[in-house]
Design an enzyme around this catalytic site. Sequence first.
Site, mmCIF file in Angstrom:
data_model
loop_
_atom_site.group_PDB
_atom_site.id
_atom_site.type_symbol
_atom_site.label_atom_id
_atom_site.label_comp_id
_atom_site.label_asym_id
_atom_site.label_seq_id
_atom_site.Cartn_x
_atom_site.Cartn_y
_atom_site.Cartn_z
ATOM 1 N N PRO A 43 34.155 -35.588 29.819
ATOM 2 C CG PRO A 43 34.357 -34.777 31.360
ATOM 3 C CD PRO A 43 33.709 -34.660 30.457
ATOM 4 N N PRO A 226 -10.463 -8.155 -2.526
ATOM 5 C CG PRO A 226 -12.075 -8.633 -0.664
ATOM 6 C CD PRO A 226 -11.423 -8.889 -1.530
ATOM 7 C CG ASP A 249 -5.466 -3.019 -11.204
ATOM 8 O OD1 ASP A 249 -4.896 -3.723 -10.502
ATOM 9 O OD2 ASP A 249 -5.548 -3.099 -12.621
ATOM 10 C CE LYS A 271 -5.379 6.379 -12.415
ATOM 11 N NZ LYS A 271 -6.639 7.447 -12.460
ATOM 12 N N GLY A 302 -8.543 -6.616 -8.839
ATOM 13 C CA GLY A 302 -8.576 -6.570 -7.654
ATOM 14 C C GLY A 302 -10.108 -6.589 -8.053
ATOM 15 N N GLY A 303 -10.280 -7.076 -6.565
ATOM 16 C CA GLY A 303 -12.536 -7.811 -6.896
ATOM 17 C C GLY A 303 -11.784 -8.711 -7.389
ATOM 18 C CB ILE A 307 -17.564 -6.838 -10.455
ATOM 19 C CG1 ILE A 307 -18.683 -8.626 -10.403
ATOM 20 C CG2 ILE A 307 -18.396 -5.587 -9.524
ATOM 21 C CD1 ILE A 307 -19.325 -9.413 -9.540
ATOM 22 C CB THR A 332 -16.877 -8.515 -6.098
ATOM 23 O OG1 THR A 332 -17.221 -7.113 -6.999
ATOM 24 C CG2 THR A 332 -18.209 -8.753 -5.405
ATOM 25 C CB ALA A 333 -15.234 -3.942 -3.733
ATOM 26 C CG MET A 384 -14.482 3.001 -9.456
ATOM 27 S SD MET A 384 -14.483 2.620 -11.545
ATOM 28 C CE MET A 384 -16.184 1.127 -11.103
ATOM 29 N N GLY A 413 -11.742 -2.011 2.950
ATOM 30 C CA GLY A 413 -12.637 -3.023 3.308
ATOM 31 C C GLY A 413 -11.715 -4.292 3.465
#
Length: 485
Positions: A43, A226, A249, A271, A302-303, A307, A332-333, A384, A413
């Site tokens: 308007p 980890p 993996d 796996k 991993g980790g 190692i 590492t773990a 492991m 962890g």
Amino acid sequence: MRYLPIFLDVRDQTCLLIGAGAVAARKLALLRAAGARVRIVAPECEAEIAALIDGDAVHYTAGAFSPEQLEGCHLVISATDSAEVNAAVAFAARARNLPVNVVDSPELCSFIVPAIIDRDPITVAVSSAGKSPVLARWIRSRIETLLPSSIGKLAEFMGERRAVVQAQLPQVGARRRFWEQLLTGIIPPTLAQGKIQTASELFNHALLEKAARPPQGRVYLIGAGPGEPDLLTFRALQRLQEADVVVYDRLVAPAVVDLARRDATRLYVGKCRDAHSVPQAEISQTLVELAQQGKIVARLKGGDPFIFGRGGEEAQTLAAAGVPFEIIPGITAASGCAAYAGIPLTHRDYAQSVRFITGHTQDGKLSLNWAHLAQGRETLVFYMGLTATAEICAQLQAHGLPADYPAALIEQGTTARQRVIAGTLATLPDLIAGAESPSLLIVGEVVSLHAELKWFEGAIDAPAAFKAATRQRAECAITHRAVAA
Ligand SMILES: C[S@@+](CC[C@H](N)C(=O)[O-])C[C@H]1O[C@@H](n2cnc3c(N)ncnc32)[C@H](O)[C@@H]1O
């Protein structure tokens, strides 16, 4: 994702803007910046808008909205104070399948306007899906500080040279690497200083050199940490994002794999449940072959790769085949799990050394020098070792450690699913019934500090949002693994 982010071409298209106040003025500026022709209906018209009226480019009609004004329009924005008018605009636009935005009423919108950083031709759009425009603007201001003002010039420079690069470097990967190297080299700062001629000469020289050399593949053996994706190192992230192929993996968090480029090929070699992993020799050979095809390969482990990660074997195969490689260490773990469980691996009062030991059994047996391991004042970390926990605890006692010697199992962890089961050599085997892999066994007096230092479990309030985000990632992980399998 609630909304699909797209960039709409409205150049020379007619857009309807209902309202002519301060908010409408901002929308008008945006539409004009993108080259749209704008019809304004209201308007009354504020001076800010009145000053911009310009024939067909910005046309103003004094009056109320009526649906026939949508005729010939490609997009509609309603920026009025009237809920009734806004609803009528939204209704009429949707009935004609026209994209419509109603300012501050996400429920009436078929599209929303993001917070924008405009460094033409680079445009960054940030949206909070209408939940918090203030947050979106805050994020925008953070991103703005990362983007040099010359980024637009750089984009123009690169755009003008795309065709010549395509002709000289027919391989997609080689082209991408050329551009990536250019971005981290001397050309962007040269352009930022306005030295276009020099930048152009540097570019021509770099392209000639690149075209003369065949593409050379290489492998990055990357420690993915980890579990918690934020524990990846900066270098790991850089290398991962360079990769054409990512080979990963089971222990690598899917959120880490997701950090690779979207167009990178992902190869799962871990796996799967009820299945076997790809044999190590085959993985190593795959790395060699991919690199020999000129690919940049990120081998995520991993980790830490060195190692208990079989990174040594992979590196040996690469070295023997003459494939260039780089090793990027990871957390590492033992370090990750210990930190997140509040168990210092060494401590002046309790442990002067730490040992990383494999608890992996050969034919169900562990052959370790137990007399050495049972000397005390040392932290023992068994990787492991889940299935062999009872044997480890029994052997350490049989070789002289007391039954009440502290021991703990840390399951998953650093992730939101982390569980710390603390006990002693005598009690731990019974306490861990039902524990799952990956789990790490820590034996040593330092374990007694867990009760005092367990920050991640809420003793010192771990940020709830952080935990929730980690949990969400873990859940994505499960879906992701199922897909990968
Ligand atoms: C084949 S080793 C790989 C170790 C890896 N290269 C590293 O540096 O951590 C796998 C073992 O690491 C340990 N592990 C790895 N990630 C873990 C985690 N998030 N929580 C507990 N243990 C973990 C478990 O003992 C698992 O069985």
